[in-house]
Motif scaffolding. Structure first.
Motif, PDB file in Angstrom:
ATOM      1  N   ALA A 171       9.420   8.509  -8.888  1.00 15.53           N
ATOM      2  CA  ALA A 171       8.935   7.465  -7.996  1.00 15.53           C
ATOM      3  C   ALA A 171       7.468   7.138  -8.274  1.00 15.53           C
ATOM      4  N   TYR A 172       7.149   5.862  -8.121  1.00 16.99           N
ATOM      5  CA  TYR A 172       5.802   5.354  -8.370  1.00 16.99           C
ATOM      6  C   TYR A 172       5.330   4.484  -7.210  1.00 16.99           C
ATOM      7  N   ALA A 173       4.018   4.478  -6.993  1.00 14.06           N
ATOM      8  CA  ALA A 173       3.430   3.458  -6.136  1.00 14.06           C
ATOM      9  C   ALA A 173       3.499   2.110  -6.848  1.00 14.06           C
ATOM     10  N   LEU A 174       3.434   1.033  -6.075  1.00 21.86           N
ATOM     11  CA  LEU A 174       3.600  -0.295  -6.682  1.00 21.86           C
ATOM     12  C   LEU A 174       2.461  -0.675  -7.621  1.00 21.86           C
ATOM     13  N   ASP A 175       1.304  -0.012  -7.468  1.00 23.84           N
ATOM     14  CA  ASP A 175       0.194  -0.333  -8.370  1.00 23.84           C
ATOM     15  C   ASP A 175       0.085   0.654  -9.524  1.00 23.84           C
ATOM     16  N   ALA A 184      15.663   2.583  -7.039  1.00 18.79           N
ATOM     17  CA  ALA A 184      15.556   2.690  -5.582  1.00 18.79           C
ATOM     18  C   ALA A 184      14.182   2.217  -5.135  1.00 18.79           C
ATOM     19  N   LEU A 185      14.139   1.577  -3.966  1.00 20.78           N
ATOM     20  CA  LEU A 185      12.895   1.053  -3.411  1.00 20.78           C
ATOM     21  C   LEU A 185      12.733   1.508  -1.970  1.00 20.78           C
ATOM     22  N   ASP A 186      11.646   2.208  -1.709  1.00 19.54           N
ATOM     23  CA  ASP A 186      11.221   2.478  -0.334  1.00 19.54           C
ATOM     24  C   ASP A 186      10.196   1.407   0.015  1.00 19.54           C
ATOM     25  N   PRO A 187      10.535   0.461   0.898  1.00 20.99           N
ATOM     26  CA  PRO A 187       9.621  -0.658   1.165  1.00 20.99           C
ATOM     27  C   PRO A 187       8.294  -0.240   1.778  1.00 20.99           C
ATOM     28  N   GLY A 188       8.226   0.963   2.346  1.00 19.69           N
ATOM     29  CA  GLY A 188       6.965   1.458   2.877  1.00 19.69           C
ATOM     30  C   GLY A 188       6.597   0.946   4.244  1.00 19.69           C
ATOM     31  N   ASP A 189       7.501   0.172   4.862  1.00 18.69           N
ATOM     32  CA  ASP A 189       7.199  -0.403   6.180  1.00 18.69           C
ATOM     33  C   ASP A 189       8.121   0.130   7.270  1.00 18.69           C
ATOM     34  N   GLY A 190       8.833   1.229   6.956  1.00 19.78           N
ATOM     35  CA  GLY A 190       9.750   1.810   7.927  1.00 19.78           C
ATOM     36  C   GLY A 190      11.164   1.277   7.859  1.00 19.78           C
ATOM     37  N   SER A 191      11.380   0.241   7.065  1.00 20.86           N
ATOM     38  CA  SER A 191      12.730  -0.297   6.922  1.00 20.86           C
ATOM     39  C   SER A 191      13.515   0.558   5.920  1.00 20.86           C
ATOM     40  N   PRO A 192      14.853   0.434   5.888  1.00 20.41           N
ATOM     41  CA  PRO A 192      15.665   1.326   5.049  1.00 20.41           C
ATOM     42  C   PRO A 192      15.309   1.256   3.568  1.00 20.41           C
ATOM     43  N   VAL A 193      15.482   2.386   2.907  1.00 21.99           N
ATOM     44  CA  VAL A 193      15.342   2.448   1.455  1.00 21.99           C
ATOM     45  C   VAL A 193      16.510   1.700   0.825  1.00 21.99           C
ATOM     46  N   GLN A 194      16.228   0.931  -0.207  1.00 19.24           N
ATOM     47  CA  GLN A 194      17.241   0.137  -0.893  1.00 19.24           C
ATOM     48  C   GLN A 194      17.548   0.770  -2.249  1.00 19.24           C
ATOM     49  N   LEU A 195      18.828   0.908  -2.547  1.00 19.45           N
ATOM     50  CA  LEU A 195      19.247   1.404  -3.860  1.00 19.45           C
ATOM     51  C   LEU A 195      20.100   0.350  -4.541  1.00 19.45           C
ATOM     52  N   CYS A 196      19.723   0.003  -5.748  1.00 24.48           N
ATOM     53  CA  CYS A 196      20.535  -0.869  -6.588  1.00 24.48           C
ATOM     54  C   CYS A 196      21.153   0.020  -7.664  1.00 24.48           C
ATOM     55  N   ARG A 228       0.824  -1.216   0.000  1.00 27.30           N
ATOM     56  CA  ARG A 228       0.000   0.000   0.000  1.00 27.30           C
ATOM     57  C   ARG A 228       0.854   1.260   0.000  1.00 27.30           C
ATOM     58  N   THR A 229       2.038   1.215   0.596  1.00 29.70           N
ATOM     59  CA  THR A 229       2.810   2.446   0.818  1.00 29.70           C
ATOM     60  C   THR A 229       4.205   2.435   0.189  1.00 29.70           C
ATOM     61  N   ALA A 230       4.636   1.316  -0.348  1.00 34.29           N
ATOM     62  CA  ALA A 230       5.972   1.245  -0.957  1.00 34.29           C
ATOM     63  C   ALA A 230       6.031   2.127  -2.208  1.00 34.29           C
ATOM     64  N   ARG A 231       7.235   2.609  -2.508  1.00 32.86           N
ATOM     65  CA  ARG A 231       7.478   3.436  -3.692  1.00 32.86           C
ATOM     66  C   ARG A 231       8.759   2.966  -4.358  1.00 32.86           C
ATOM     67  N   VAL A 232       8.764   3.008  -5.693  1.00 30.99           N
ATOM     68  CA  VAL A 232       9.957   2.610  -6.428  1.00 30.99           C
ATOM     69  C   VAL A 232      10.340   3.734  -7.394  1.00 30.99           C
TER      70      VAL A 232
END
Length: 434
Positions: A31-35, A69-81, A14-18
């Protein structure tokens, strides 16, 4: 393309962004929402001219070129590949969502970083490259968004006088597309200009710097260059001149800067312009120099591109200001003073066919915001020109976007067409530039 798994990350759907990083200046990035449905080319020509040529993305897949980059949306760190060696290899990086996990894969060497937000982790990656801080950008008036290819020498003189009359803090007067006879024939004037050196002198006499536009890696098939030096063109594997897409109503070919005589010609173009008094250079449609094709020297396309830009820099000197546009982003790191970080703006908001690589204020804002992390770290960001005349749709919103970037500030109106709001806004934005 063969993709290797890189990471599997739990996400809150619901809240993750890529964040997808596009290939070049005009490629949608943000950045986009997953849907959400990411912006994709709506025809094959724009896929070549504005996206990564030859690379398509399956439906339901997010894809960044060298960065994702991925913000998982659950408070865990943003991941960058991120590309492990971005100056030489820019892998495509994909993200697909399966249930409550995002699966990341790449078709080349990458590394992983973590951060607190999408923009901050991208900025962290940029800072890790050790690019010297860019020098401040001059303020600019550009002919393009009022006159387009029909600009005349008299138009430049009129606006030069208006800058003085309106007391506008313009450092550089940049002549855009339209002074030259054809793409590739950069030293041959169109009938709308009398003297390239003469107009540069007029600009400098009024205490301003002279700037000029080129698309140095493009060649019009109808140009004298193409007719007289067909061996200077990059070829396809079938031996015909490489097709670099279509614009200005005609097909485009590519100058082979690995050919010694073509390189010498390009050096002559820029040393001549520099000697005539131009010291601000906008080099455009640079994607063409990074297209895969058969060149005189057996080098990969990104090496040919970087060497071609270095040739231009050597010709104009370190003290001249170099602005890139339509350029492959990661392959351009360390080569430019400033970089266009979005597609063209326009007097209207929505792009043609709703393709976010095409001119319009909406796509320019979307990608300009998505690439704000580059400003001051890789170069000075160019958000594209301010247009403050009354005929421009939502001019107040566009001006606010340009101002918010803190990047290169350029005006592109017929200055005598500005009303009171347009004059004061133009004066404020140019006066507040760094």
């Amino acid at each position: 393309m063969s993709f290797t798994p890189v990471a599997s990350v739990p996400v809150d759907r619901r809240t993750a962004r890529v964040h997808e990083e596009g290939w070049q200046s005009w490629s949608p990035s943000g950045a986009y929402a997953l849907d959400a449905e990411p912006h994709r080319p709506t025809n094959s020509n724009w896929a070549t001219v504005c996206y990564r040529p030859g690379v398509s993305v399956p439906e339901g897949v997010f894809q960044g070129e060298g960065l994702l980059a991925l913000d998982p949306g659950d408070g865990s760190p943003v991941q960058l590949c991120a590309a492990a060696d971005p100056l030489h290899t820019v892998p495509s990086i994909r993200l697909t969502v399966h249930g409550d996990h995002a699966e990341v894969s790449a078709d080349g060497p990458v590394k992983l970083l973590t951060g607190t937000s999408v923009q901050s982790v991208l900025a962290q990656w940029a800072e890790s490259l050790g690019v010297p801080a860019p020098r401040p950008a001059p303020t600019v008036w550009c002919s393009w968004y009022e006159y387009f290819t029909q600009v005349t020498e008299d138009d430049i003189h009129e606006n030069l006088r208006a800058m003085d009359t309106l007391d506008l803090p313009v450092d550089v007067v940049q002549i855009d597309d339209g002074y030259q006879s054809k793409l590739g024939d950069w030293l041959t004037l169109s009938g709308r200009f009398r003297s390239r050196a003469g107009i540069a002198d007029a600009i400098r006499t009024r205490g301003r710097r002279a700037g000029i536009w080129t698309a140095p890696f493009l060649v019009d098939p109808a140009s004298d260059l193409a007719a007289e030096h067909p061996d200077w063109l990059v070829r396809s594997s079938g031996g015909v001149p490489l097709h670099a897409g279509r614009n200005w109503g005609h097909d485009l070919n590519v100058l082979d800067t690995t050919h010694p005589e073509a390189a010498a010609y390009l050096t002559e173009v820029f040393t001549t312009l520099r000697a005539e008094g131009y010291d601000y250079f906008k080099v455009d449609f640079l994607y063409a120099g990074a297209l895969d094709g058969v060149r005189h020297a057996e080098v990969d396309a990104l090496t040919a591109y970087r060497d071609g830009v270095r040739l231009i820099r050597e010709a104009i000197g370190e003290e001249a200001y170099l602005l890139g546009c339509g350029a492959p982003v990661l392959a351009s790191i360390g080569l430019f003073d400033a970089m266009r970080v979005s597609p063209d703006t326009a007097p209207h908001r929505r792009p043609e066919a709703d393709d976010y690589s095409q001119p319009g204020q909406d796509p320019a804002e979307f990608t300009g915001v998505g690439r704000q992390w580059q400003n001051g770290r890789l170069w000075v960001n160019d958000p594209d020109c301010l247009m403050a005349r009354p005929a421009v749709e939502t001019r107040e919103r566009w001006a606010a976007h340009v101002e918010s970037t803190g990047g290169l500030m350029a005006s592109s109106d017929r200055l005598l067409s500005l009303d009171e709001w347009g004059i004061s806004t133009t004066r404020r934005l140019l006066g507040g530039a760094s």
